[in-house]
Design a protein around this motif. Structure first.
Motif, short mmCIF file in Angstrom:
data_model
loop_
_atom_site.label_atom_id
_atom_site.label_comp_id
_atom_site.label_asym_id
_atom_site.label_seq_id
_atom_site.Cartn_x
_atom_site.Cartn_y
_atom_site.Cartn_z
N GLY A 74 0.82 -1.20 0.00
CA GLY A 74 0.00 0.00 0.00
C GLY A 74 0.85 1.25 0.00
O GLY A 74 0.52 2.25 -0.65
N PHE A 75 2.00 1.19 0.73
CA PHE A 75 2.92 2.33 0.71
C PHE A 75 3.54 2.48 -0.67
O PHE A 75 3.65 3.57 -1.21
CB PHE A 75 4.03 2.16 1.76
CG PHE A 75 3.58 2.48 3.15
CD1 PHE A 75 3.34 1.48 4.07
CD2 PHE A 75 3.39 3.80 3.53
CE1 PHE A 75 2.92 1.78 5.36
CE2 PHE A 75 2.97 4.11 4.82
CZ PHE A 75 2.73 3.10 5.73
N GLU A 76 3.95 1.34 -1.24
CA GLU A 76 4.60 1.39 -2.54
C GLU A 76 3.67 1.92 -3.62
O GLU A 76 4.07 2.69 -4.48
CB GLU A 76 5.06 -0.02 -2.92
CG GLU A 76 5.77 -0.06 -4.25
CD GLU A 76 6.26 -1.46 -4.60
OE1 GLU A 76 6.40 -2.28 -3.67
OE2 GLU A 76 6.47 -1.71 -5.80
N LEU A 77 2.40 1.53 -3.55
CA LEU A 77 1.43 1.94 -4.57
C LEU A 77 0.82 3.30 -4.24
O LEU A 77 -0.08 3.74 -4.93
CB LEU A 77 0.32 0.88 -4.68
CG LEU A 77 0.78 -0.47 -5.19
CD1 LEU A 77 -0.28 -1.53 -4.94
CD2 LEU A 77 1.09 -0.40 -6.67
N GLU A 78 1.33 3.92 -3.16
CA GLU A 78 0.86 5.26 -2.77
C GLU A 78 -0.64 5.30 -2.55
O GLU A 78 -1.32 6.23 -2.96
CB GLU A 78 1.27 6.30 -3.83
CG GLU A 78 2.76 6.42 -3.94
CD GLU A 78 3.22 7.31 -5.08
OE1 GLU A 78 2.37 8.03 -5.66
OE2 GLU A 78 4.41 7.29 -5.41
N LEU A 79 -1.14 4.26 -1.87
CA LEU A 79 -2.57 4.20 -1.61
C LEU A 79 -2.98 5.01 -0.40
O LEU A 79 -4.14 5.38 -0.24
CB LEU A 79 -3.00 2.74 -1.38
CG LEU A 79 -2.95 1.82 -2.59
CD1 LEU A 79 -3.35 0.42 -2.18
CD2 LEU A 79 -3.89 2.31 -3.68
N ALA A 134 10.93 1.16 -1.56
CA ALA A 134 9.54 1.49 -1.88
C ALA A 134 8.61 1.33 -0.69
O ALA A 134 7.53 1.93 -0.65
CB ALA A 134 9.07 0.62 -3.02
N TRP A 135 8.99 0.49 0.29
CA TRP A 135 8.08 0.21 1.39
C TRP A 135 8.24 1.16 2.55
O TRP A 135 7.28 1.53 3.21
CB TRP A 135 8.29 -1.22 1.88
CG TRP A 135 7.76 -2.23 0.92
CD1 TRP A 135 7.06 -1.97 -0.21
CD2 TRP A 135 7.91 -3.63 1.01
NE1 TRP A 135 6.75 -3.15 -0.83
CE2 TRP A 135 7.25 -4.19 -0.10
CE3 TRP A 135 8.51 -4.50 1.93
CZ2 TRP A 135 7.19 -5.55 -0.33
CZ3 TRP A 135 8.45 -5.86 1.70
CH2 TRP A 135 7.79 -6.37 0.58
N PHE A 136 9.47 1.55 2.85
CA PHE A 136 9.69 2.52 3.92
C PHE A 136 10.22 3.79 3.26
O PHE A 136 11.42 3.95 3.05
CB PHE A 136 10.67 1.97 4.95
CG PHE A 136 10.06 0.86 5.76
CD1 PHE A 136 10.23 -0.45 5.38
CD2 PHE A 136 9.29 1.14 6.88
CE1 PHE A 136 9.65 -1.49 6.10
CE2 PHE A 136 8.71 0.11 7.61
CZ PHE A 136 8.89 -1.21 7.22
N GLN A 137 9.28 4.64 2.91
CA GLN A 137 9.65 5.76 2.07
C GLN A 137 10.32 6.85 2.90
O GLN A 137 10.11 6.98 4.10
CB GLN A 137 8.40 6.30 1.37
CG GLN A 137 7.72 5.16 0.60
CD GLN A 137 6.87 5.64 -0.55
OE1 GLN A 137 6.47 6.78 -0.60
NE2 GLN A 137 6.63 4.76 -1.50
N THR A 138 11.12 7.65 2.18
CA THR A 138 11.87 8.71 2.85
C THR A 138 10.97 9.93 2.95
O THR A 138 10.38 10.38 1.96
CB THR A 138 13.11 9.06 2.01
OG1 THR A 138 13.71 7.85 1.61
CG2 THR A 138 14.09 9.88 2.80
N LEU A 139 10.89 10.47 4.15
CA LEU A 139 10.04 11.65 4.36
C LEU A 139 10.88 12.92 4.27
O LEU A 139 12.06 12.93 4.62
CB LEU A 139 9.36 11.58 5.73
CG LEU A 139 8.49 10.35 5.96
CD1 LEU A 139 7.87 10.40 7.34
CD2 LEU A 139 7.38 10.27 4.92
N SER A 140 10.24 13.98 3.81
CA SER A 140 10.93 15.26 3.76
C SER A 140 9.88 16.36 3.82
O SER A 140 8.69 16.11 3.60
CB SER A 140 11.75 15.39 2.48
OG SER A 140 10.89 15.29 1.37
#
Lengths: 747, 85
Positions: free
Chosen positions: A503-508, A733-739
């Motif tokens: 779900g994170f990878e697919l930006e859901l 892709a699963w633990f995305q980098t925040l900024s």
């Protein structure tokens, strides 16, 4: 049917069968139509009850250029491109490259009607062949009517007939074989592959040997007639013919080993052919949308979509090397190694071509045997043993002990293997789908595994009674291993974790849902961790009663434990490695949860004010796949709210704790990466696995740094800045980098 | 009112019959008649299309709407009423 009127007494009520006997005519009813319809009101329709307007949505409107492919101008008239006209050698090179570009574009799941079939040279061949597919290909040429085959000497006509024609025939045959493989796999039309042929047959009944012989002859012709061609052009043509020959062998041969060798040869020729690209002279008029007016098609006209030739060569290179890469699975190491390979295969970027993914599915299960050699039942026994250790009743072999109970237990295990066969196969094949389908299908499989777990538990319980197995005494009380359901549960938990992470990878997920998803992920990982601990306890428990030493000396009264069975030892090591990985992911999730919670507190992440959904509703909607699962228990909204209440904790404290968790995660993941390959069971995919772990570490470090940055920012600046949080799949892709970024400007 | 009823009945009697529609650009559409409206917009199912000068080159198009304004001729397949039984 309506009541017969005067004009139609003869036909009304008469069956179709009897109509075949009487002569049929076309009755001109134009004026009758005009008169009858003029009596209708505006908007009134005369139609059959079974036909609804909903059905008519797909109707093609004639004389509308966007819908009516028959309006496309045909390749006729004085400007028409003449496919029979011989071309210059440079044009032949260019055309071969353009055709390859069309073929590779088709491989990316673009329809044949927009790619290969738009070639007028292909159209010339297939429109003739499709009228009589069993008549062979020898009469289908680029010769004009009545023209005889040219002499095999150096001339433009000979070049067309002896070199270009075989190339086109071979290319179409390559499409035929590739399409066959795509149909054998379980992929999605238009998403992964495009198999529609619009009524044309891509030389289905033509013999491969015949085409290969033509290619051989073409190669010879090129060698013998370089008085007509320059050396460079001859080389360019030869490398393209050789490439086509190798590709056709690779796609057509049933032997996997032979095809892998052919793909290797193809790769070598791709290099040669690319070097001679500069000699090519393109012939754009040889491709046209006009073919769509003749194809049997229930869809509107579509633009030609052919990629550049350079892209095409790169794509072909990837297909060949990906196919060679699949060879690694033909040596069976273990069920779990194979599973890890499939997982790694799915994660690779760029995503493998539809043909490659279909091939992996087909190689995996051949005639109900894994890799063509291992029975499904044995395969599942391997998977279970590699996880839960050795349990003598979990086997395909009949028990040595012929007692009624042992036989019944054996039968129960076979029943379970039967029920679990399809879900297990799906568990592997699903990794060949595209990512969006992967997540959807995993949700469906989750329910299957949930039901399977219930059945497995019942079988495990019955078996332990039958075999009179004694429970292990643990700190939490007596406990049985439950090997079958334990393995099913492990897979189920993995599915749940992957569903959340995809779900994170697919930006859901919206930013305000991130903290929820990380928290729930942590919950599942925690349950999984306990399950793995329980499993290790049972694997390490001594399976037989400890033997008393034979020497009855008073000094040696301690019983010696029998050495651990090697399969138990490797299962134990494997499950411990999974445990380490789960711990690492758990720390990562906890860190991310606290990070996003802190960002929410600081106002950098917020729910949109316009949202009319109650929070509990979107919670249940978002976690819908997990609502109906039996175990682990679904966490109700109110429980979630009370457990995750951070009202009394301030953002700075949260961010401090975040960094601790990220640091711990880093340690665990590093340790896990360094474990031996045979322990982690990544012998088929170690490079990819290492790369994935290091990506995860980078993401971990990046987010840790980010949390420090936020911690040090004065709160006043944050609130006033009007900034938002952005997530980027920069490393993993699963633990995305925040900024922190600017709010997207409203258009 | 009676003429409207009779008109509807006539049109309904043609439903699901094999129909041939000639379009203004010379193409012919053979299909099953499934729907019509006041402006003679005709919907045909399982339609084959071909050009009158090349009747052997027909192709399948499926569900098709031929706008009334483009219809030059509308034919229904029937038993020959003049044929001897």
């Amino acid at each position: 049917m309506a009541m017969p009127t005067a004009a139609n007494d003869v036909t009304a009520g008469v069956s179709q069968i009897s109509l075949g006997r009487a002569p049929l005519i076309w009755h001109d009813a134009t004026t009758e139509l005009l008169q009858a319809t003029s009596e209708l009101k505006l908007g009134q329709l005369v139609k059959d009850d079974s036909f609804s307007l909903y059905d008519s949505i797909g109707a093609l409107e004639i004389m509308d250029a966007k819908m009516d492919s028959g309006l496309i101008p045909p390749n006729e008239g004085p400007d028409a491109f003449d496919v029979c006209k011989p071309m210059l050698p440079e044009e032949v090179v260019g055309l071969m490259d353009q055709l390859l570009a069309a073929e590779m574009s088709w491989h990316t799941a673009t329809s044949l009607s927009q790619t290969v079939f738009t070639s007028l040279h292909v159209e010339h061949i297939l429109s003739q062949y499709s009228k009589n597919p069993h008549a062979g290909i020898s009469h289908i040429t680029y010769l004009r009517d009545g023209e005889a085959a040219p002499e095999s000497s150096g001339s433009p006509e000979a070049l067309m007939h002896y070199v270009f024609r075989p190339y086109v025939l071979a290319l179409i045959k390559c499409v035929d074989y590739a399409r066959e493989r795509m149909l054998q796999g379980q992929l999605y039309e238009d998403e992964d592959v495009s198999t529609m042929t619009f009524g044309w047959s891509p030389l289905e009944y033509a013999q491969c040997e015949e085409v290969l012989t033509l290619l051989d002859a073409a190669n010879k012709w090129l060698e013998e007639h370089n008085e007509y061609l320059t050396d460079k052009i001859a080389q360019a043509l030869q490398s393209r013919i050789a490439l086509r020959w190798a590709f056709l062998v690779a796609l057509s041969t049933p032997s996997i080993a032979e095809s892998i060798t052919a793909f290797q040869i193809c790769l070598e020729h791709v290099e040669d052919a690319s070097k001679t690209r500069f000699l090519a002279k393109e012939v754009p008029k040889a491709f046209s949308m006009s073919v769509q007016r003749t194809l049997a098609s229930q869809i509107p006209p579509r633009q030609m979509m052919i990629r550049s030739v350079d892209d095409a060569y790169a794509y072909l290179e990837r297909v060949c090397s990906d196919m060679r890469g699949l060879m690694v699975i033909s040596e069976y190491v273990s069920g779990t190694d194979l599973f890890n390979y499939f997982q790694a295969f799915a994660v690779r970027r760029p995503v493998a071509s539809g043909y490659v993914r279909a091939s992996l599915q087909v190689f995996f299960l051949q005639e109900l045997r894994v890799l063509g050699k291992i029975t499904l039942q044995q395969f599942m026994v391997d998977l279970i043993t590699e996880f839960a250790g050795v349990h003598h009743h979990v086997s395909v072999n009949a028990p040595e002990d012929a007692s009624e109970q042992a036989v019944r237990a054996h039968q129960l295990v076979q029943d379970f293997l039967q029920k679990a066969a399809i879900p297990t196969v799906d568990l592997f094949r699903v990794f060949c789908h595209n990512r969006a389908r992967l997540r959807r299908n995993m949700i469906k499989m989750l329910y299957e595994f949930d039901a399977l777990q219930v059945e497995a538990e019942a079988i495990d319980a019955e078996i332990l009674t039958l075999l009179n197995q004694q429970p292990l005494q643990t700190e939490r009380g007596p406990s049985h291993p439950y090997p079958l359901s334990s393995w099913v549960y492990h897979n189920k938990l993995q599915l749940m974790e992957t569903i959340i992470l995809l779900g994170f990878e697919l930006e859901l997920y919206q930013p305000y849902e991130w903290s929820l998803m990380y928290w729930y992920l942590d919950y599942i990982l925690d349950v999984h961790r306990h399950h793995l601990e329980r499993t290790t306890v049972h694997i390490s428990a001594p399976k037989t009663a400890p033997k008393l030493s034979s020497k009855k000396s008073k000094k040696n009264k301690k019983p010696t434990l029998p050495p651990m069975h090697p399969s138990d030892a490797s299962a134990l090591a494997f499950v411990e490695s999974l445990h380490l990985q789960t711990v690492g992911y758990g720390h990562l999730s906890r860190g991310c949860f606290r990070l996003t919670a802190a960002l929410t507190k600081l106002g950098l992440i917020s729910r949109p004010e316009r949202s009319k959904l109650a929070e509990s509703t979107w919670y249940n909607l978002r976690l819908k796949p997990f609502l109906r699962i039996g175990a682990p228990e679904f966490v109700p909204f109110n429980d979630f709210k009370s457990v995750t209440n951070v009202d009394r904790v301030d953002a700075t404290a949260l961010l401090e704790v975040t960094q601790d968790y990220f640091a711990q995660a880093k340690k665990s993941i590093e340790l896990f990466t360094k474990l031996p390959i045979d322990v982690k069971r990544t012998s088929l995919c170690e490079t990819l696995h290492k790369a994935s772990c290091s990506d995860l570490l980078r993401s971990c470090v990046a987010n840790s740094v980010f949390s420090q940055v936020v911690r040090k920012m004065p709160t006043s600046t944050i609130a006033a800045s009007g900034k938002v949080i952005k997530a980027e799949a920069k490393y993993h892709a699963w633990f995305q980098t925040l900024s922190i970024g600017d709010k997207a400007k409203k258009v | 009112m009676a003429t409207e009823e009779a008109a509807v009945q006539k049109l309904q009697s043609w439903l699901n019959k094999k129909t041939r529609v000639h379009a203004s650009d010379g193409r012919i559409f053979d299909g099953k008649f499934v729907c019509v409206d006041r402006d003679q917009n005709v919907i045909l199912a399982d339609t084959d299309e071909y050009r009158i000068e090349k009747p052997e080159e027909k192709r399948f198009m499926g569900l098709v709407v031929v706008p009334g304004k483009h219809i030059t001729k509308f034919e229904i397949q029937q038993l020959d009423p003049d044929a001897k039984a």
